[in-house]
Design a protein around this motif. Structure first.
Motif, PDB file in Angstrom:
ATOM      1  N   THR A   1      52.129  36.758  38.191  1.00 15.01           N
ATOM      2  CA  THR A   1      50.793  36.317  37.799  1.00 15.01           C
ATOM      3  C   THR A   1      50.148  37.436  36.999  1.00 15.01           C
ATOM      4  OG1 THR A   1      50.531  34.954  39.787  1.00 15.01           O
ATOM      5  CG2 THR A   1      48.517  35.586  38.621  1.00 15.01           C
ATOM      6  N   HIS A   2      49.625  37.112  35.828  1.00 19.97           N
ATOM      7  CA  HIS A   2      48.989  38.119  34.979  1.00 19.97           C
ATOM      8  C   HIS A   2      47.489  37.868  34.958  1.00 19.97           C
ATOM      9  CE1 HIS A   2      48.280  39.995  30.759  1.00 19.97           C
ATOM     10  NE2 HIS A   2      48.081  40.882  31.721  1.00 19.97           N
ATOM     11  N   ARG A   3      46.729  38.885  35.335  1.00 20.80           N
ATOM     12  CA  ARG A   3      45.269  38.792  35.320  1.00 20.80           C
ATOM     13  C   ARG A   3      44.722  39.784  34.301  1.00 20.80           C
ATOM     14  NH1 ARG A   3      41.922  35.201  35.659  1.00 20.80           N
ATOM     15  NH2 ARG A   3      43.098  34.430  37.462  1.00 20.80           N
ATOM     16  N   ASP A   4      44.109  39.265  33.235  1.00 20.23           N
ATOM     17  CA  ASP A   4      43.523  40.084  32.177  1.00 20.23           C
ATOM     18  C   ASP A   4      42.016  40.158  32.419  1.00 20.23           C
ATOM     19  OD1 ASP A   4      42.488  41.187  29.806  1.00 20.23           O
ATOM     20  OD2 ASP A   4      44.081  40.316  28.596  1.00 20.23           O
ATOM     21  N   LEU A   5      41.558  41.324  32.863  1.00 23.03           N
ATOM     22  CA  LEU A   5      40.154  41.480  33.236  1.00 23.03           C
ATOM     23  C   LEU A   5      39.231  41.695  32.047  1.00 23.03           C
ATOM     24  CD1 LEU A   5      40.605  43.772  36.372  1.00 23.03           C
ATOM     25  CD2 LEU A   5      40.255  41.288  36.308  1.00 23.03           C
ATOM     26  N   VAL A   6      39.811  41.820  30.856  1.00 18.46           N
ATOM     27  CA  VAL A   6      38.998  41.897  29.649  1.00 18.46           C
ATOM     28  C   VAL A   6      38.830  40.500  29.056  1.00 18.46           C
ATOM     29  CG1 VAL A   6      38.832  42.857  27.313  1.00 18.46           C
ATOM     30  CG2 VAL A   6      39.658  44.277  29.186  1.00 18.46           C
ATOM     31  N   ALA A   7      39.908  39.747  29.017  1.00 14.25           N
ATOM     32  CA  ALA A   7      39.844  38.375  28.498  1.00 14.25           C
ATOM     33  C   ALA A   7      38.957  37.499  29.366  1.00 14.25           C
ATOM     34  CB  ALA A   7      41.241  37.784  28.411  1.00 14.25           C
ATOM     35  N   GLN A   8      38.967  37.740  30.670  1.00 18.21           N
ATOM     36  CA  GLN A   8      38.115  36.980  31.593  1.00 18.21           C
ATOM     37  C   GLN A   8      37.490  37.983  32.563  1.00 18.21           C
ATOM     38  OE1 GLN A   8      40.089  33.826  33.727  1.00 18.21           O
ATOM     39  NE2 GLN A   8      38.166  32.896  34.421  1.00 18.21           N
ATOM     40  N   ALA A   9      36.470  38.662  32.078  1.00 20.59           N
ATOM     41  CA  ALA A   9      35.868  39.754  32.847  1.00 20.59           C
ATOM     42  C   ALA A   9      35.008  39.220  33.992  1.00 20.59           C
ATOM     43  CB  ALA A   9      35.009  40.621  31.933  1.00 20.59           C
ATOM     44  N   PRO A  10      35.200  39.727  35.210  1.00 19.23           N
ATOM     45  CA  PRO A  10      34.304  39.365  36.302  1.00 19.23           C
ATOM     46  C   PRO A  10      32.908  39.929  36.025  1.00 19.23           C
ATOM     47  CG  PRO A  10      36.296  40.475  37.102  1.00 19.23           C
ATOM     48  CD  PRO A  10      36.239  40.681  35.633  1.00 19.23           C
ATOM     49  N   ALA A  11      31.886  39.146  36.262  1.00 21.09           N
ATOM     50  CA  ALA A  11      30.521  39.642  36.090  1.00 21.09           C
ATOM     51  C   ALA A  11      30.261  40.782  37.082  1.00 21.09           C
ATOM     52  CB  ALA A  11      29.523  38.516  36.321  1.00 21.09           C
ATOM     53  N   HIS A  12      29.475  41.737  36.658  1.00 15.32           N
ATOM     54  CA  HIS A  12      29.096  42.809  37.565  1.00 15.32           C
ATOM     55  C   HIS A  12      28.151  42.260  38.627  1.00 15.32           C
ATOM     56  CE1 HIS A  12      30.077  45.528  33.958  1.00 15.32           C
ATOM     57  NE2 HIS A  12      31.078  45.548  34.798  1.00 15.32           N
ATOM     58  N   LEU A  13      28.114  42.923  39.754  1.00 13.12           N
ATOM     59  CA  LEU A  13      27.340  42.418  40.879  1.00 13.12           C
ATOM     60  C   LEU A  13      25.844  42.391  40.577  1.00 13.12           C
ATOM     61  CD1 LEU A  13      29.051  44.138  43.950  1.00 13.12           C
ATOM     62  CD2 LEU A  13      29.485  41.877  42.982  1.00 13.12           C
ATOM     63  N   ASP A  14      25.227  41.255  40.863  1.00  9.96           N
ATOM     64  CA  ASP A  14      23.771  41.160  40.890  1.00  9.96           C
ATOM     65  C   ASP A  14      23.380  40.709  42.298  1.00  9.96           C
ATOM     66  OD1 ASP A  14      24.423  38.468  40.994  1.00  9.96           O
ATOM     67  OD2 ASP A  14      23.661  38.001  38.993  1.00  9.96           O
ATOM     68  N   ASN A  15      22.118  40.438  42.511  1.00  9.70           N
ATOM     69  CA  ASN A  15      21.661  40.096  43.859  1.00  9.70           C
ATOM     70  C   ASN A  15      22.369  38.850  44.395  1.00  9.70           C
ATOM     71  OD1 ASN A  15      19.895  40.399  46.180  1.00  9.70           O
ATOM     72  ND2 ASN A  15      18.825  38.598  45.422  1.00  9.70           N
ATOM     73  N   ALA A  16      22.514  37.834  43.539  1.00  8.40           N
ATOM     74  CA  ALA A  16      23.129  36.580  43.989  1.00  8.40           C
ATOM     75  C   ALA A  16      24.597  36.772  44.337  1.00  8.40           C
ATOM     76  CB  ALA A  16      22.970  35.512  42.914  1.00  8.40           C
ATOM     77  N   LEU A  17      25.338  37.485  43.483  1.00  8.31           N
ATOM     78  CA  LEU A  17      26.751  37.708  43.766  1.00  8.31           C
ATOM     79  C   LEU A  17      26.938  38.576  45.005  1.00  8.31           C
ATOM     80  CD1 LEU A  17      28.312  38.218  40.221  1.00  8.31           C
ATOM     81  CD2 LEU A  17      28.956  36.484  41.907  1.00  8.31           C
ATOM     82  N   LEU A  18      26.095  39.566  45.153  1.00  6.82           N
ATOM     83  CA  LEU A  18      26.198  40.414  46.338  1.00  6.82           C
ATOM     84  C   LEU A  18      25.948  39.603  47.598  1.00  6.82           C
ATOM     85  CD1 LEU A  18      26.746  43.366  47.068  1.00  6.82           C
ATOM     86  CD2 LEU A  18      24.281  43.759  47.017  1.00  6.82           C
ATOM     87  N   GLN A  19      24.996  38.678  47.533  1.00  5.65           N
ATOM     88  CA  GLN A  19      24.712  37.820  48.679  1.00  5.65           C
ATOM     89  C   GLN A  19      25.903  36.919  48.999  1.00  5.65           C
ATOM     90  OE1 GLN A  19      22.461  37.627  50.923  1.00  5.65           O
ATOM     91  NE2 GLN A  19      22.952  35.643  51.829  1.00  5.65           N
ATOM     92  N   SER A  20      26.620  36.476  47.969  1.00  4.85           N
ATOM     93  CA  SER A  20      27.782  35.618  48.209  1.00  4.85           C
ATOM     94  C   SER A  20      28.905  36.391  48.887  1.00  4.85           C
ATOM     95  CB  SER A  20      28.280  35.014  46.893  1.00  4.85           C
ATOM     96  OG  SER A  20      28.928  35.985  46.088  1.00  4.85           O
ATOM     97  N   LEU A  21      29.000  37.695  48.608  1.00 13.21           N
ATOM     98  CA  LEU A  21      30.050  38.520  49.191  1.00 13.21           C
ATOM     99  C   LEU A  21      29.664  39.050  50.562  1.00 13.21           C
ATOM    100  CD1 LEU A  21      30.986  40.545  45.986  1.00 13.21           C
ATOM    101  CD2 LEU A  21      32.348  38.743  47.049  1.00 13.21           C
ATOM    102  N   ARG A  22      28.366  39.279  50.762  1.00  9.87           N
ATOM    103  CA  ARG A  22      27.863  39.818  52.027  1.00  9.87           C
ATOM    104  C   ARG A  22      26.677  38.992  52.477  1.00  9.87           C
ATOM    105  NH1 ARG A  22      27.930  46.023  49.659  1.00  9.87           N
ATOM    106  NH2 ARG A  22      30.149  46.020  49.136  1.00  9.87           N
ATOM    107  N   PRO A  23      26.932  37.775  52.948  1.00 15.38           N
ATOM    108  CA  PRO A  23      25.842  36.840  53.269  1.00 15.38           C
ATOM    109  C   PRO A  23      24.883  37.397  54.314  1.00 15.38           C
ATOM    110  CG  PRO A  23      27.979  35.743  53.278  1.00 15.38           C
ATOM    111  CD  PRO A  23      28.254  37.204  53.207  1.00 15.38           C
TER     112      PRO A  23
END
Length: 208
Positions: free
Chosen positions: A38-60
């Motif tokens: 499996t090849h994951r290209d983090l530039v072609a499909q970059a994960p968004a940097h953490l904001d408040n909403a994403l942080l809440q999804s990871l640490r509810p």
């Protein structure tokens, strides 16, 4: 065997790490017929940097509802994809060029998505415990200057040292480095570094 190849260099066809991660992955496939890559290209499909909403999804936090915004839900689904790819891999080949003494922000964003309590680590009375052990990580490192074994290593290496710490925190003890350094010190130094790293990459084709 499942192999995950992760690329984070923004240099495209000129990238040292992209050349070497591909070489390592192909050598592993040659050594393990039937393995899945499996090849994951983090530039072609970059994960968004953490904001408040994403942080809440990871640490509810109790009582805090998650956003229903479609863009946010797409990022949450991407988090699940990245985490599952990582957990299902037996070998993870990580392309990690040194950018300003650390790793590319895309690679840091990927790590931020993986670092989930109860998934890749947990806290216990005895301290943190990694939950993603039993896999092998091969870090493909490139550096413009020379750091390994020099006085600059302890002061300025927040790249390889950081990655070793993160994967160790996840419980992974089998961490190897394929390194090409000095690639910014002129054509001759670059080719010498690449030749050494290519030889190391080909070594993974040896039967396990």
């Amino acid at each position: 065997m499942n192999i995950l190849q992760v690329d984070s260099s923004a240099s495209g066809a000129l990238s040292v790490t992209r050349e070497l991660t591909a070489a390592v992955a192909q050598a592993l496939l040659a050594a393990h017929p039937g393995a899945r890559l499996t090849h994951r290209d983090l530039v072609a499909q970059a994960p968004a940097h953490l904001d408040n909403a994403l942080l809440q999804s990871l640490r509810p936090q109790p009582g805090v509802a998650l956003s229903s915004d479609p863009a946010f839900l797409k990022e949450v689904a991407y988090t699940d994809t990245l985490l599952n790819e990582f957990l299902e891999a037996d070998v993870v080949v990580v392309g990690a060029p040194m950018y300003n003494f650390s790793v590319p922000s895309q690679l840091k964003a990927w790590i931020d998505r993986l670092a989930q309590a109860g998934k890749t680590f947990r806290y216990t009375a005895e301290g943190p415990q990694g939950l993603a052990g039993g896999k092998r990580v091969i870090i493909v490192s490139s550096r413009g200057g020379m750091y390994a074994g020099t006085k600059f290593e302890q002061l300025m290496d927040h790249q390889e040292a950081y990655l070793r710490a993160v994967f160790g925190f996840f419980g992974i003890t089998d961490v190897e480095i394929v390194r090409a350094e000095g690639v910014g010190m002129g054509p001759e130094a670059r080719e010498k570094a690449l030749a050494l790293a290519r030889d190391q990459s080909r070594g993974y084709a040896k039967a396990a």
